[in-house]
Scaffold this motif. Structure first.
Motif, PDB file in Angstrom:
ATOM      1  N   THR A  67       0.865  -1.179   0.000  1.00  0.00           N
ATOM      2  CA  THR A  67       0.000   0.000   0.000  1.00  0.00           C
ATOM      3  C   THR A  67       0.900   1.227   0.000  1.00  0.00           C
ATOM      4  OG1 THR A  67      -1.591  -1.227   1.364  1.00  0.00           O
ATOM      5  CG2 THR A  67      -1.909   1.153   1.192  1.00  0.00           C
ATOM      6  N   ASP A  68       0.689   2.139  -0.941  1.00  0.00           N
ATOM      7  CA  ASP A  68       1.580   3.296  -1.000  1.00  0.00           C
ATOM      8  C   ASP A  68       1.284   4.269   0.145  1.00  0.00           C
ATOM      9  OD1 ASP A  68      -0.486   5.149  -1.771  1.00  0.00           O
ATOM     10  OD2 ASP A  68      -0.197   4.630  -3.868  1.00  0.00           O
ATOM     11  N   ASP A  69       2.191   5.210   0.352  1.00  0.00           N
ATOM     12  CA  ASP A  69       2.092   6.114   1.501  1.00  0.00           C
ATOM     13  C   ASP A  69       0.790   6.902   1.516  1.00  0.00           C
ATOM     14  OD1 ASP A  69       4.577   5.273   2.344  1.00  0.00           O
ATOM     15  OD2 ASP A  69       5.651   7.027   1.613  1.00  0.00           O
ATOM     16  N   ALA A  70       0.393   7.421   0.366  1.00  0.00           N
ATOM     17  CA  ALA A  70      -0.806   8.250   0.308  1.00  0.00           C
ATOM     18  C   ALA A  70      -2.052   7.459   0.689  1.00  0.00           C
ATOM     19  CB  ALA A  70      -0.968   8.842  -1.098  1.00  0.00           C
ATOM     20  N   GLU A  71      -2.166   6.234   0.169  1.00  0.00           N
ATOM     21  CA  GLU A  71      -3.340   5.416   0.481  1.00  0.00           C
ATOM     22  C   GLU A  71      -3.317   4.958   1.931  1.00  0.00           C
ATOM     23  OE1 GLU A  71      -5.889   1.611  -1.265  1.00  0.00           O
ATOM     24  OE2 GLU A  71      -3.840   1.949  -1.968  1.00  0.00           O
ATOM     25  N   LEU A  72      -2.135   4.577   2.425  1.00  0.00           N
ATOM     26  CA  LEU A  72      -2.008   4.157   3.822  1.00  0.00           C
ATOM     27  C   LEU A  72      -2.429   5.290   4.754  1.00  0.00           C
ATOM     28  CD1 LEU A  72      -1.031   1.777   5.594  1.00  0.00           C
ATOM     29  CD2 LEU A  72       1.233   2.826   5.579  1.00  0.00           C
ATOM     30  N   ARG A  73      -1.997   6.488   4.423  1.00  0.00           N
ATOM     31  CA  ARG A  73      -2.337   7.671   5.222  1.00  0.00           C
ATOM     32  C   ARG A  73      -3.849   7.953   5.165  1.00  0.00           C
ATOM     33  NH1 ARG A  73       1.356  10.307   3.467  1.00  0.00           N
ATOM     34  NH2 ARG A  73       2.749  10.236   5.268  1.00  0.00           N
ATOM     35  N   ALA A  74      -4.412   7.883   3.973  1.00  0.00           N
ATOM     36  CA  ALA A  74      -5.834   8.183   3.800  1.00  0.00           C
ATOM     37  C   ALA A  74      -6.716   7.159   4.510  1.00  0.00           C
ATOM     38  CB  ALA A  74      -6.179   8.239   2.312  1.00  0.00           C
ATOM     39  N   LEU A  75      -6.398   5.883   4.371  1.00  0.00           N
ATOM     40  CA  LEU A  75      -7.198   4.832   5.009  1.00  0.00           C
ATOM     41  C   LEU A  75      -7.108   4.913   6.534  1.00  0.00           C
ATOM     42  CD1 LEU A  75      -6.338   1.849   2.643  1.00  0.00           C
ATOM     43  CD2 LEU A  75      -8.600   2.896   2.923  1.00  0.00           C
ATOM     44  N   THR A  76      -5.893   5.170   7.028  1.00  0.00           N
ATOM     45  CA  THR A  76      -5.708   5.274   8.476  1.00  0.00           C
ATOM     46  C   THR A  76      -6.492   6.454   9.033  1.00  0.00           C
ATOM     47  OG1 THR A  76      -3.514   4.258   8.359  1.00  0.00           O
ATOM     48  CG2 THR A  76      -3.993   5.591  10.305  1.00  0.00           C
ATOM     49  N   ARG A  77      -6.386   7.595   8.389  1.00  0.00           N
ATOM     50  CA  ARG A  77      -7.122   8.775   8.824  1.00  0.00           C
ATOM     51  C   ARG A  77      -8.629   8.547   8.782  1.00  0.00           C
ATOM     52  NH1 ARG A  77      -7.185  12.469  12.183  1.00  0.00           N
ATOM     53  NH2 ARG A  77      -5.037  13.082  11.651  1.00  0.00           N
ATOM     54  N   ARG A  78      -9.105   7.937   7.699  1.00  0.00           N
ATOM     55  CA  ARG A  78     -10.541   7.666   7.555  1.00  0.00           C
ATOM     56  C   ARG A  78     -11.042   6.769   8.679  1.00  0.00           C
ATOM     57  NH1 ARG A  78     -15.407   8.933   6.607  1.00  0.00           N
ATOM     58  NH2 ARG A  78     -16.622   7.777   5.061  1.00  0.00           N
ATOM     59  N   ALA A  79     -10.274   5.736   8.995  1.00  0.00           N
ATOM     60  CA  ALA A  79     -10.677   4.803  10.049  1.00  0.00           C
ATOM     61  C   ALA A  79     -10.698   5.480  11.413  1.00  0.00           C
ATOM     62  CB  ALA A  79      -9.741   3.602  10.065  1.00  0.00           C
ATOM     63  N   VAL A  80      -9.629   6.160  11.754  1.00  0.00           N
ATOM     64  CA  VAL A  80      -9.540   6.802  13.073  1.00  0.00           C
ATOM     65  C   VAL A  80     -10.659   7.821  13.254  1.00  0.00           C
ATOM     66  CG1 VAL A  80      -8.142   8.367  14.485  1.00  0.00           C
ATOM     67  CG2 VAL A  80      -7.077   6.395  13.382  1.00  0.00           C
ATOM     68  N   ASP A  81     -10.927   8.611  12.223  1.00  0.00           N
ATOM     69  CA  ASP A  81     -11.989   9.614  12.313  1.00  0.00           C
ATOM     70  C   ASP A  81     -13.361   8.984  12.509  1.00  0.00           C
ATOM     71  OD1 ASP A  81     -10.147  11.619  12.039  1.00  0.00           O
ATOM     72  OD2 ASP A  81     -10.617  12.075   9.943  1.00  0.00           O
ATOM     73  N   ALA A  82     -13.503   7.715  12.082  1.00  0.00           N
ATOM     74  CA  ALA A  82     -14.778   7.012  12.217  1.00  0.00           C
ATOM     75  C   ALA A  82     -14.839   6.145  13.482  1.00  0.00           C
ATOM     76  CB  ALA A  82     -15.016   6.134  10.988  1.00  0.00           C
ATOM     77  N   GLY A  83     -13.790   6.210  14.315  1.00  0.00           N
ATOM     78  CA  GLY A  83     -13.786   5.408  15.535  1.00  0.00           C
ATOM     79  C   GLY A  83     -13.441   3.951  15.312  1.00  0.00           C
ATOM     80  N   ILE A  84     -12.626   3.709  14.290  1.00  0.00           N
ATOM     81  CA  ILE A  84     -12.222   2.338  13.966  1.00  0.00           C
ATOM     82  C   ILE A  84     -10.710   2.205  14.165  1.00  0.00           C
ATOM     83  CG2 ILE A  84     -12.050   0.613  12.127  1.00  0.00           C
ATOM     84  CD1 ILE A  84     -14.624   1.799  10.951  1.00  0.00           C
ATOM     85  N   ALA A  85     -10.308   1.197  14.912  1.00  0.00           N
ATOM     86  CA  ALA A  85      -8.895   0.937  15.165  1.00  0.00           C
ATOM     87  C   ALA A  85      -8.196   0.512  13.875  1.00  0.00           C
ATOM     88  CB  ALA A  85      -8.744  -0.144  16.226  1.00  0.00           C
ATOM     89  N   VAL A  86      -6.868   0.639  13.867  1.00  0.00           N
ATOM     90  CA  VAL A  86      -6.088   0.321  12.668  1.00  0.00           C
ATOM     91  C   VAL A  86      -4.973  -0.656  13.027  1.00  0.00           C
ATOM     92  CG1 VAL A  86      -4.678   1.252  10.790  1.00  0.00           C
ATOM     93  CG2 VAL A  86      -6.557   2.624  11.732  1.00  0.00           C
TER      94      VAL A  86
END
Length: 198
Positions: A67-86
């Protein structure tokens, strides 16, 4: 049945889960909702672990970034903002550096949301990243059997570099206040796993 399930999400399930109101650690006695599982790199055996330096004897091969840096960053941010652990799979030292770079950006928000940031395997880390892992409060989910089964392979493929096998540094990580989860490898004999822990 006496089975209890702690269900993780694939990355392609994340948006649907958020729409359905998925929140980590919710559920009942039978099923609890866990983290979204992401992948930073491959594995040591097939020479796809993502490294800062070439594999021994393989000029130009530093493994792969699944997973490239941009996608890893986007998915992690999306999850955390939604209350989902990573939880992110990371074997190679470069893969772990990349994951820590992303986790560092969201660590405060993850704490505020009460969700855990975890590196699955955390198998090879540079010493400076061991300190970062502890400082950020990241969980290192390390499998004891990898220490014993992968040691000869790590010597062969990584040589004498300083990130050869993080499991050897587990006592140091604990001494510094790090969080470690020891899990059995799938299909591994539990007795073997217990000996690996010792």
């Amino acid at each position: 049945l006496r089975i209890r399930v702690h269900k993780l999400l694939r990355d392609d399930e994340l948006e649907g889960a958020i729409s359905d109101g998925w929140r980590s650690y919710t559920g009942d006695d039978w099923l609890t909702r866990g983290a979204v599982k992401l992948f930073s790199d491959g594995a040591l055996g097939p020479h796809t672990a993502h490294l800062h330096e070439d594999f021994e004897g393989e000029p130009g091969n530093t493994g792969i970034a699944v997973t490239d840096d941009a996608e890893l960053r986007a998915l992690t941010r999306r999850a955390v903002d939604a209350g989902i652990a990573v939880a992110v799979h990371a074997i190679g030292d470069r893969a772990n550096t990349r994951v820590l770079d992303v986790f560092e950006e969201v660590a405060d928000d993850a704490r505020a949301a009460g969700v855990q940031l975890r590196i699955e395997h955390a198998q090879h880390l540079k010493p400076r990243d061991l300190d970062r892992l502890v400082e950020l409060g990241i969980v290192a989910s390390m499998q004891p059997t990898h220490c014993t089964s992968d040691y000869p392979l790590s010597v062969q493929l990584l040589g004498a570099r300083d990130s050869r096998l993080t499991q050897q540094l587990a006592p140091l990580l604990q001494e510094r206040g790090g969080h470690i989860i020891g899990l059995s490898s799938i299909g591994a004999d539990m007795t073997f796993s217990e000996y690996a822990c010792i």
